[in-house]
Design a protein around this motif. Structure first.
Motif, PDB file in Angstrom:
ATOM      1  N   GLN A 149       0.842  -1.199   0.000  1.00  0.00           N
ATOM      2  CA  GLN A 149       0.000   0.000   0.000  1.00  0.00           C
ATOM      3  C   GLN A 149       0.878   1.251   0.000  1.00  0.00           C
ATOM      4  O   GLN A 149       0.573   2.231  -0.689  1.00  0.00           O
ATOM      5  CB  GLN A 149      -0.919   0.008   1.214  1.00  0.00           C
ATOM      6  CG  GLN A 149      -2.000  -1.040   1.117  1.00  0.00           C
ATOM      7  CD  GLN A 149      -2.944  -0.977   2.290  1.00  0.00           C
ATOM      8  OE1 GLN A 149      -3.302   0.097   2.744  1.00  0.00           O
ATOM      9  NE2 GLN A 149      -3.363  -2.133   2.756  1.00  0.00           N
ATOM     10  N   ALA A 150       1.962   1.205   0.744  1.00  0.00           N
ATOM     11  CA  ALA A 150       2.880   2.346   0.777  1.00  0.00           C
ATOM     12  C   ALA A 150       3.529   2.572  -0.585  1.00  0.00           C
ATOM     13  O   ALA A 150       3.793   3.715  -0.963  1.00  0.00           O
ATOM     14  CB  ALA A 150       3.946   2.140   1.855  1.00  0.00           C
ATOM     15  N   VAL A 151       3.772   1.509  -1.348  1.00  0.00           N
ATOM     16  CA  VAL A 151       4.344   1.652  -2.691  1.00  0.00           C
ATOM     17  C   VAL A 151       3.397   2.462  -3.581  1.00  0.00           C
ATOM     18  O   VAL A 151       3.840   3.339  -4.321  1.00  0.00           O
ATOM     19  CB  VAL A 151       4.659   0.282  -3.328  1.00  0.00           C
ATOM     20  CG1 VAL A 151       4.957   0.414  -4.813  1.00  0.00           C
ATOM     21  CG2 VAL A 151       5.824  -0.381  -2.616  1.00  0.00           C
ATOM     22  N   VAL A 152       2.110   2.177  -3.491  1.00  0.00           N
ATOM     23  CA  VAL A 152       1.131   2.937  -4.279  1.00  0.00           C
ATOM     24  C   VAL A 152       1.176   4.407  -3.870  1.00  0.00           C
ATOM     25  O   VAL A 152       1.222   5.308  -4.713  1.00  0.00           O
ATOM     26  CB  VAL A 152      -0.284   2.356  -4.110  1.00  0.00           C
ATOM     27  CG1 VAL A 152      -1.329   3.255  -4.756  1.00  0.00           C
ATOM     28  CG2 VAL A 152      -0.346   0.945  -4.682  1.00  0.00           C
ATOM     29  N   ARG A 153       1.204   4.649  -2.569  1.00  0.00           N
ATOM     30  CA  ARG A 153       1.257   6.037  -2.089  1.00  0.00           C
ATOM     31  C   ARG A 153       2.582   6.694  -2.471  1.00  0.00           C
ATOM     32  O   ARG A 153       2.637   7.883  -2.760  1.00  0.00           O
ATOM     33  CB  ARG A 153       1.012   6.072  -0.586  1.00  0.00           C
ATOM     34  CG  ARG A 153      -0.431   5.614  -0.276  1.00  0.00           C
ATOM     35  CD  ARG A 153      -0.763   5.707   1.150  1.00  0.00           C
ATOM     36  NE  ARG A 153      -1.172   7.084   1.413  1.00  0.00           N
ATOM     37  CZ  ARG A 153      -1.619   7.498   2.569  1.00  0.00           C
ATOM     38  NH1 ARG A 153      -1.729   6.661   3.582  1.00  0.00           N
ATOM     39  NH2 ARG A 153      -1.961   8.756   2.739  1.00  0.00           N
TER      40      ARG A 153
END
Length: 183
Positions: A149-153
């Motif tokens: 999820q952090a990669v998307v952000r």
């Protein structure tokens, strides 16, 4: 401890490198306090905290020689790694305490190993497992899920920062090409 850090994040962020070599419980609490401060829009200098996070991701998850579980100590670096994913994810949000874009390469060096976190294992996802894993819950409650999820952000954060630098027209429809690490 994390509530004290959240109340005084500037001072604790400045001392973050002093937490290198400390117990995971203390490191996780420090990062938890910084996460709360970030959510509350309180500014602090990210540089030393990111150095601490980078150090943590370079450590083996299991602590050599630690065989017992303690009630008052984290069993390993696993929970701290999850806390790092949460902190980075929040730090990518636009606001008063966004991670400075010049830290992009360091941030990726921290984030990338979290995306390869070994838990959950294939065996823990077995259909024969009585507890049957829920992929949606894993995406919120495991280090690897939080990191993805952090990669998307992260990708959104990169794009927004490039837009601020006025390079949007040069990069039109080529966002992943400018973020090979995300691809």
């Amino acid at each position: 401890f994390d509530s004290v850090v959240a109340s005084h994040p500037k001072g604790f962020a400045a001392l973050a490198e002093e937490f290198i070599e400390m117990e995971p419980t203390y490191v996780r609490s420090l990062l938890s306090g910084l996460l709360t401060a970030t959510r509350n829009g309180v500014q602090f200098d990210w540089k030393r905290g990111l150095k601490l996070c980078e150090w943590v991701t370079q450590q083996p998850i299991n602590i050599p020689g630690r065989t017992e579980r303690y009630v008052d100590r984290d069993p390993d670096w696993g929970w701290t790694r999850g806390q790092i994913a949460d902190l980075l994810s929040e730090g990518f949000s636009p606001g008063s305490n966004t991670i400075p874009f010049e830290e992009r390469s360091r941030v990726w060096r921290i984030l990338e190993p979290l995306t390869n976190d070994p838990y959950p294992t294939f065996d823990s996802q077995s259909l024969d497992d009585e507890a049957r894993r829920d992929p949606a819950m894993d995406s919120w409650n495991t280090t690897r899920g939080k990191a993805m999820q952090a990669v998307v952000r992260y990708g959104i954060w990169v794009r927004e920062n490039v837009d601020k630098e006025g390079q949007r027209e040069d990069r039109k429809n080529k966002w992943l090409a400018m973020m090979p690490e995300v691809k």
